[in-house]
Design a protein around this motif. Structure first.
Motif, PDB file in Angstrom:
ATOM      1  N   SER A 172     -16.504  -4.564  -9.505  1.00 60.97           N
ATOM      2  CA  SER A 172     -16.339  -4.224  -8.085  1.00 60.97           C
ATOM      3  C   SER A 172     -15.201  -3.282  -7.778  1.00 60.97           C
ATOM      4  O   SER A 172     -15.322  -2.438  -6.883  1.00 60.97           O
ATOM      5  CB  SER A 172     -16.127  -5.515  -7.262  1.00 60.97           C
ATOM      6  N   ALA A 173     -14.076  -3.400  -8.457  1.00 62.84           N
ATOM      7  CA  ALA A 173     -12.911  -2.581  -8.117  1.00 62.84           C
ATOM      8  C   ALA A 173     -12.059  -2.342  -9.350  1.00 62.84           C
ATOM      9  O   ALA A 173     -11.599  -3.292  -9.990  1.00 62.84           O
ATOM     10  CB  ALA A 173     -12.079  -3.275  -7.039  1.00 62.84           C
TER      11      ALA A 173
ATOM     12  N   SER B 163      -7.133   0.669  -8.358  1.00 64.00           N
ATOM     13  CA  SER B 163      -7.295   0.752  -6.906  1.00 64.00           C
ATOM     14  C   SER B 163      -6.689  -0.453  -6.175  1.00 64.00           C
ATOM     15  O   SER B 163      -6.741  -0.518  -4.949  1.00 64.00           O
ATOM     16  CB  SER B 163      -8.782   0.849  -6.547  1.00 64.00           C
ATOM     17  N   ILE B 164      -6.104  -1.388  -6.905  1.00 67.28           N
ATOM     18  CA  ILE B 164      -5.576  -2.619  -6.310  1.00 67.28           C
ATOM     19  C   ILE B 164      -4.075  -2.495  -6.108  1.00 67.28           C
ATOM     20  O   ILE B 164      -3.310  -2.288  -7.059  1.00 67.28           O
ATOM     21  CB  ILE B 164      -5.890  -3.840  -7.193  1.00 67.28           C
TER      22      ILE B 164
ATOM     23  N   ALA C 281     -11.373  -3.271   5.306  1.00 65.31           N
ATOM     24  CA  ALA C 281     -12.032  -3.033   4.016  1.00 65.31           C
ATOM     25  C   ALA C 281     -11.052  -3.186   2.858  1.00 65.31           C
ATOM     26  O   ALA C 281      -9.845  -3.348   3.053  1.00 65.31           O
ATOM     27  CB  ALA C 281     -12.637  -1.638   4.011  1.00 65.31           C
ATOM     28  N   ASP C 282     -11.595  -3.135   1.661  1.00 62.77           N
ATOM     29  CA  ASP C 282     -10.824  -3.162   0.414  1.00 62.77           C
ATOM     30  C   ASP C 282     -10.078  -4.481   0.205  1.00 62.77           C
ATOM     31  O   ASP C 282      -8.997  -4.514  -0.382  1.00 62.77           O
ATOM     32  CB  ASP C 282      -9.846  -1.986   0.336  1.00 62.77           C
ATOM     33  N   ILE C 283     -10.664  -5.564   0.693  1.00 61.78           N
ATOM     34  CA  ILE C 283     -10.129  -6.898   0.472  1.00 61.78           C
ATOM     35  C   ILE C 283     -11.117  -7.653  -0.415  1.00 61.78           C
ATOM     36  O   ILE C 283     -12.313  -7.698  -0.134  1.00 61.78           O
ATOM     37  CB  ILE C 283      -9.932  -7.663   1.796  1.00 61.78           C
ATOM     38  N   TYR C 284     -10.606  -8.255  -1.489  1.00 62.58           N
ATOM     39  CA  TYR C 284     -11.447  -8.960  -2.448  1.00 62.58           C
ATOM     40  C   TYR C 284     -10.952 -10.403  -2.583  1.00 62.58           C
ATOM     41  O   TYR C 284      -9.756 -10.642  -2.732  1.00 62.58           O
ATOM     42  CB  TYR C 284     -11.398  -8.265  -3.813  1.00 62.58           C
TER      43      TYR C 284
ATOM     44  N   ARG D 256       0.822  -1.207   0.000  1.00 68.58           N
ATOM     45  CA  ARG D 256       0.000   0.000   0.000  1.00 68.58           C
ATOM     46  C   ARG D 256       0.856   1.257   0.000  1.00 68.58           C
ATOM     47  O   ARG D 256       0.541   2.244  -0.671  1.00 68.58           O
ATOM     48  CB  ARG D 256      -0.941  -0.026   1.200  1.00 68.58           C
TER      49      ARG D 256
ATOM     50  N   ARG E 259      -2.298   2.607  -3.191  1.00 74.16           N
ATOM     51  CA  ARG E 259      -3.609   2.020  -3.445  1.00 74.16           C
ATOM     52  C   ARG E 259      -4.043   1.189  -2.238  1.00 74.16           C
ATOM     53  O   ARG E 259      -3.195   0.630  -1.538  1.00 74.16           O
ATOM     54  CB  ARG E 259      -3.558   1.114  -4.682  1.00 74.16           C
ATOM     55  N   PRO E 260      -5.353   1.032  -2.015  1.00 74.13           N
ATOM     56  CA  PRO E 260      -5.809   0.285  -0.843  1.00 74.13           C
ATOM     57  C   PRO E 260      -6.109  -1.186  -1.071  1.00 74.13           C
ATOM     58  O   PRO E 260      -6.020  -2.002  -0.152  1.00 74.13           O
ATOM     59  CB  PRO E 260      -7.101   1.003  -0.458  1.00 74.13           C
ATOM     60  N   GLY E 261      -6.508  -1.577  -2.279  1.00 75.57           N
ATOM     61  CA  GLY E 261      -7.114  -2.887  -2.502  1.00 75.57           C
ATOM     62  C   GLY E 261      -6.123  -4.041  -2.511  1.00 75.57           C
ATOM     63  O   GLY E 261      -4.993  -3.919  -2.998  1.00 75.57           O
TER      64      GLY E 261
END
Length: 431
Positions: free
Chosen positions: A194-195, A199-200, A164-167, A123, A128-130
């Motif tokens: 979704s994202a 953002s990943i 958050a921001d976990i896929y 990060r 980016r957060p994802g």
């Protein structure tokens, strides 16, 4: 001297029930691939402390290194007064980890801590957060580790909410009908619905799933994942915590694939039983965090560092990568013979990479319905026959073989004899 039964009564009264245990065997001493209980019984160890003692229990080289370090100092905190063994271990890991050079390494204490810090540096570097992880994956018991982990019971149930921001997307598991192409399609669908890929920060994956069932990620899929990450500026984090340090027949499982990760997490087999973990990554990625942003009071403990140097020496000088392949051949050959036995209709799949081997149990081969109860019965019977086994898998129906890489052929074959006898007995009990 207390018996295992007496100790178990004390354990039930003193330790929370959430801390599970695979056996009711209380260890009194251990040597190489054998454990002796408080009752004086000898067991063959096919668990290796969950892939921690790849170099065997009480390896003489590790014992000597730890004793020597204890005469000097046990803790000073690297962030206060650094020491040579930490720096030298970082240099050694930089040289061997499957990441693009130049590389840098930070040391920590646990696998979960390594995963947490891998996410932090990803990060920090990308802004980016994802983070994308995979079904069936296991990445630790911290809140970030649980968020990344792709199995609810027992790891996540009742512990939310998670970061958050976990896929989470489907892992390519061909035995259960998920191809590499389908898994890549799931990632691309995630990008569409979704994202946005911008953002990943990272995709984290185990090259061979550990707790998830010893499913081997197809090599072509991992190469395609590397290309996908490069296309979108996403970092690839290889979780080599269970696969690392010769377990798969190479120092790291990713070496089988021929690609580099941006960050590699490692722990378990690194220090031969002492709490030590590491993340090794591209130098530019690892340097993204500001001074003071990374660290830990016990991170890179000097006694554990001494043990890790001894582990790396033992792997190299004793040829433990080659030994892992030899053990794997014995194990897989025997499992396939068991699968072909006409009176056993419960082996759905046999798989392995090096000495990271597994057998998946089913109610019958035609339906391939998971057989978790048979698996639990088998583990109990094996214990009664003086063999320690570990299960895993999303359905709890996989037996994983993690014999120390220093075990002799005779010990491995003795353990497999017990395994086959125990499986036949377990099938009879379940009938």
């Amino acid at each position: 001297m207390p018996t295992s039964a007496e100790l178990h009564e004390r354990r039930v009264a003193a330790v929370p029930r959430g801390v599970s245990q695979a056996t009711a065997i209380y260890a009194q001493r251990a040597k190489n691939a054998e454990i002796w209980s408080e009752d004086g019984k000898r067991y063959i160890d096919f668990g290796a402390g969950i892939a921690v003692v790849n170099t065997g229990h009480q390896h003489p080289r590790i014992v000597a290194a730890v004793e020597q370090q204890m005469k000097l100092f046990s803790h000073v905190c690297f962030q206060v007064t650094p020491y040579e063994s930490y720096v030298r271990l970082a240099e050694r890991l930089n040289a061997i980890a499957p990441v693009a050079a130049p590389a840098k390494t930070m040391l920590l204490s646990t696998g979960a801590e390594a995963v947490e810090n891998a996410v932090k540096v990803a990060r920090a570097y990308t802004g980016r957060p994802g983070i994308i992880s995979f079904s069936g994956g296991f990445h630790g018991r911290t809140h970030m580790g649980m968020a990344l982990t792709g199995k609810v019971v027992p790891y996540k149930k009742g512990f939310g909410p998670f970061p958050a921001d976990i896929y989470n997307v489907a892992f390519p598991n061909t035995y259960h009908g998920v191809s590499g192409e389908q898994s890549l399609a799931a990632i691309n669908a995630l990008f569409k619905y979704s994202a946005d890929p911008s953002s990943i920060a990272a995709i984290i994956i185990e090259p061979v799933q550990g707790e998830g069932g010893f499913y081997i990620a197809p090599f072509d899929f991992l190469r395609a994942l590397r290309e996908l990450c490069d296309e979108h500026g996403i970092l690839l984090i290889a979780d080599e915590i269970q696969t690392g340090f010769a377990r798969t027949g190479k120092m790291f499982a990713l070496e089988h694939v021929g690609i580099k990760a941006d960050v590699v997490t490692m722990a378990k087999g690194l220090a031969g039983g002492f709490p030590l973990s590491a993340i090794t990554g591209r130098a530019d990625v690892m340097d993204a965090a500001s001074p003071g942003g990374l660290g830990g009071t016990y991170a890179g403990n000097p006694v554990a560092c001494a043990a890790a140097h001894a582990v790396l020496d033992a792997i190299d000088e004793e040829g433990l990568c080659e030994r892992a392949n030899a053990i794997g051949r014995i194990t897989l050959d025997r499992c396939n013979q068991i699968k072909d036995r006409s009176n056993l209709n419960c082996v759905g799949d046999v798989r392995g990479l090096g000495a990271m081997c597994a057998i998946e149990l089913v109610k019958d081969t035609a339906s391939a319905e998971p057989a978790p109860q048979l698996t639990q019965t088998l583990m109990k019977v094996a214990n009664e026959n003086w063999l320690i086994l570990l299960s895993c898998g999303t359905y709890g129906n996989v037996i994983r073989f993690l014999v120390p890489l220093t075990a002799s052929d005779a010990i491995v074959r003795e353990g497999m004899d017990i395994f086959e006898t125990s499986l036949a007995e377990a099938v009879t009990r379940a009938a």
